[in-house]
Design an enzyme around this catalytic site. Sequence first.
Site, PDB file in Angstrom:
ATOM      1  N   ARG A  73       2.657  -9.270  13.307  1.00  0.00           N
ATOM      2  CA  ARG A  73       2.018  -8.106  12.672  1.00  0.00           C
ATOM      3  C   ARG A  73       0.828  -8.543  11.808  1.00  0.00           C
ATOM      4  NH1 ARG A  73       6.793  -5.460   9.540  1.00  0.00           N
ATOM      5  NH2 ARG A  73       5.303  -3.859   8.964  1.00  0.00           N
ATOM      6  N   ARG A  87      14.631  -3.950   8.437  1.00  0.00           N
ATOM      7  CA  ARG A  87      13.898  -3.269   9.499  1.00  0.00           C
ATOM      8  C   ARG A  87      13.672  -4.260  10.630  1.00  0.00           C
ATOM      9  NH1 ARG A  87       8.598  -0.417   6.923  1.00  0.00           N
ATOM     10  NH2 ARG A  87       7.644  -1.420   8.723  1.00  0.00           N
ATOM     11  N   LYS A 144       0.822  -1.223   0.000  1.00  0.00           N
ATOM     12  CA  LYS A 144       0.000   0.000   0.000  1.00  0.00           C
ATOM     13  C   LYS A 144       0.851   1.267   0.000  1.00  0.00           C
ATOM     14  CE  LYS A 144      -1.173  -0.601   4.916  1.00  0.00           C
ATOM     15  NZ  LYS A 144       0.131  -1.222   5.174  1.00  0.00           N
ATOM     16  N   ARG A 185      12.488  -8.093   2.727  1.00  0.00           N
ATOM     17  CA  ARG A 185      12.628  -6.657   2.452  1.00  0.00           C
ATOM     18  C   ARG A 185      13.915  -6.100   3.081  1.00  0.00           C
ATOM     19  NH1 ARG A 185       7.588  -2.876   3.727  1.00  0.00           N
ATOM     20  NH2 ARG A 185       8.009  -3.385   5.891  1.00  0.00           N
TER      21      ARG A 185
HETATM   22  P1  AMP Z   1       3.625   0.353   8.744  1.00  0.00           P
HETATM   23  O1  AMP Z   1       4.855   0.987   8.207  1.00  0.00           O
HETATM   24  O2  AMP Z   1       2.360   1.003   8.298  1.00  0.00           O
HETATM   25  O3  AMP Z   1       3.605  -1.147   8.561  1.00  0.00           O
HETATM   26  O4  AMP Z   1       3.668   0.605  10.336  1.00  0.00           O
HETATM   27  C1  AMP Z   1       4.741   0.117  11.123  1.00  0.00           C
HETATM   28  C2  AMP Z   1       4.296  -0.023  12.580  1.00  0.00           C
HETATM   29  O5  AMP Z   1       3.912   1.255  13.088  1.00  0.00           O
HETATM   30  C3  AMP Z   1       3.085  -0.906  12.825  1.00  0.00           C
HETATM   31  O6  AMP Z   1       3.415  -2.283  12.873  1.00  0.00           O
HETATM   32  C4  AMP Z   1       2.585  -0.370  14.149  1.00  0.00           C
HETATM   33  O7  AMP Z   1       3.397  -0.838  15.216  1.00  0.00           O
HETATM   34  C5  AMP Z   1       2.839   1.125  14.020  1.00  0.00           C
HETATM   35  N1  AMP Z   1       1.658   1.819  13.437  1.00  0.00           N
HETATM   36  C6  AMP Z   1       1.567   2.437  12.220  1.00  0.00           C
HETATM   37  N2  AMP Z   1       0.348   2.942  12.016  1.00  0.00           N
HETATM   38  C7  AMP Z   1      -0.370   2.635  13.129  1.00  0.00           C
HETATM   39  C8  AMP Z   1      -1.721   2.856  13.520  1.00  0.00           C
HETATM   40  N3  AMP Z   1      -2.589   3.486  12.703  1.00  0.00           N
HETATM   41  N4  AMP Z   1      -2.100   2.398  14.725  1.00  0.00           N
HETATM   42  C9  AMP Z   1      -1.262   1.766  15.555  1.00  0.00           C
HETATM   43  N5  AMP Z   1       0.019   1.499  15.248  1.00  0.00           N
HETATM   44  C10 AMP Z   1       0.476   1.931  14.043  1.00  0.00           C
END
Ligand code: AMP
Length: 296
Positions: free
Chosen positions: A168, A157, A8, A122
């Site tokens: 996750r 990461r 996304k 990744r």
């Molecule tokens: P992403 O890069 O979107 O996969 O986000 C990485 C991490 O950030 C996630 O696994 C969560 O720990 C935290 N995170 C990002 N967006 C949110 C959200 N809307 N609510 C809660 N945690 C978030």
Amino acid sequence: MGAPGSGKGTQAQRLVASYRIPHVSTGDILRKEQEQGTPLGLRAKQIMEAGGYVDDETMLAIIRNRLTQPDAARGFILDGFPRTVAQADGLAKLLAEIEQPLDVVVLFEVNTEQLVKRLSGRRVCEFCKKVFNVHTAPPSVPPECVAGRGEHQVVQRADDAEDTVRERLRKYEEKTRKPVSGFYSYTGLVRTVDAEGDIDDVTKRLFETLNAGRAEESPAPAATKPKVKSARRTAPARKKAKSAGRAKVKAKAGAKSKRKARARAVTRKPAKAAARRAAGAKRRVAPGGRRKARRR
Ligand code: AMP
């Protein structure tokens, strides 16, 4: 919306180029806080490395701050937010307040094992931040990284380690995919995109879906359609059932066709109102006295 690794973020960046509105990624915002060593960043680091979610209140404060910046006045692409029903509810209220209702909710669908492969493979270049994948898109030399450097220096990461990835994905399924897509199913704005395969093909499908102008009623394929039990879903459903019951009694009593039609209209109202609220649309009274949703 989409699971971690569903692409996304990559696709959102491509939309930015076409729509010229900002890409608001809550994951990126939290990573930036980490880099800057802020108290929020330090707190988020532990949660992110364990594959958990940062609390809703914090996330809503972050989003409010971001969406009220001048560059978001023409619109924005949300990536990774909302992730819970509480966030979706808070977002709807915020959007009504700033009069920026949602236009579309895109749900990216990818098979779980594909996601594990994508995420655990990744790698990110520490210098230019370009993203690679050891399985599908390994770093190449040339082109060079940043000026003066020959090779990329790639790292994984912390939250892309396989155990964290599985946590996750579990969290996404439990807290996000079923309940949040259920929350939005009432709006009629949800469109599902098959996000497997080549990145350019996914972009093509995404644009086709966005341009099609027809939203799907349900975000999940029939075979895997989730049973949503969130409060958001059950309350309007209860109201609808109650109204439907009232309409039936009226019809039985031999009301004339005009009255039946009015009763049918009553049954549709609660669902419509819930949908408007979920999309963040404000209600207003038109000059003629009829209520209308303000949509952009
Ligand atoms: P992403 O890069 O979107 O996969 O986000 C990485 C991490 O950030 C996630 O696994 C969560 O720990 C935290 N995170 C990002 N967006 C949110 C959200 N809307 N609510 C809660 N945690 C978030």
